[in-house]
Write an enzyme that holds these catalytic residues in place. Sequence first.
Site, PDB file in Angstrom:
ATOM      1  N   ASP A  76      68.944  71.708  83.345  1.00 48.40           N
ATOM      2  CA  ASP A  76      68.679  72.272  84.745  1.00 48.40           C
ATOM      3  C   ASP A  76      69.534  71.823  85.718  1.00 48.40           C
ATOM      4  O   ASP A  76      69.519  70.552  85.785  1.00 48.40           O
ATOM      5  CB  ASP A  76      67.150  72.129  84.827  1.00 48.40           C
ATOM      6  CG  ASP A  76      66.123  72.468  83.992  1.00 48.40           C
ATOM      7  OD1 ASP A  76      66.603  73.289  83.086  1.00 48.40           O
ATOM      8  OD2 ASP A  76      65.243  71.844  83.704  1.00 48.40           O
ATOM      9  N   ASP A  85      53.725  77.858  83.141  1.00 44.84           N
ATOM     10  CA  ASP A  85      53.641  76.373  84.028  1.00 44.84           C
ATOM     11  C   ASP A  85      52.229  75.883  84.095  1.00 44.84           C
ATOM     12  O   ASP A  85      51.661  76.664  84.880  1.00 44.84           O
ATOM     13  CB  ASP A  85      54.624  76.411  85.080  1.00 44.84           C
ATOM     14  CG  ASP A  85      55.969  76.899  84.809  1.00 44.84           C
ATOM     15  OD1 ASP A  85      56.315  76.774  83.547  1.00 44.84           O
ATOM     16  OD2 ASP A  85      56.830  77.019  85.839  1.00 44.84           O
TER      17      ASP A  85
END
Length: 246
Positions: free
Chosen positions: A131, A9
């Site tokens: 998500d 990330d």
Amino acid sequence: MIELIPAIDLIGGKCVRLTQGDYAAATVYGDDPLDVARSLEDHGIRRLHVVDLDGAREGHIVNYRVLERLALRTSLAIDFGGGLKSDRDVEIAFERGARMVTGGSIAVREPERFLAWLARYGSDKIILGADARDGRIAINGWQDTTDEALLPFVASYFDRGIRTVICTDIGRDGMLQGPATALYGEIRESLPDVFLIASGGIGSIGDIERLDAAGIPAVIFGKALYEGRIRLKDLVRFADTHKTDM
């Protein structure tokens, strides 16, 4: 055997991890993501999940230069997400070396655009990011929770051609307390032909083994690796089982 997909990330070009999507809780694990990627590659990893957290927050691709370095200087198959809101964002991602891209917020806000990407690039290149927080789809870097229920959302896109889905249980993300195995089992039971990639909560190699035993095809993990709960040498026995030649 389950496919291992480590995550990198990105914030400010650095390798970080958030806890439950909280940007204020970012921990930097490496100034140079390329060093991280090469180390993973040296231990048999073939695929990498890269998330542009700056892009997710700003609404357009930001860390494309990092993507390009990773693609040019490793042989890893990279799936890239975060901030892909326009046709040009997706073009840049592919031009800079992504093998696949993941769309989450765009699939909620602009389904026709997302489906146009699917039609243009194919189901082997476009991944649905599903998500969820408390069973509802979250968007905009997980900052906003929608009224979309997870399973019907995934099913609707499967019916329209999506074949690969990354599902993160946000409540478990970064907590290192185990994945939502029951949730993934429910998705697999309802949609057995979906290539489901589990994400969130992985705290040990044992968690990965349990997902494997449950028949989950692939898993994304990051924090457990960077904090030493999963060692690089633990990954080797999974190496070469899945080679991504896309």
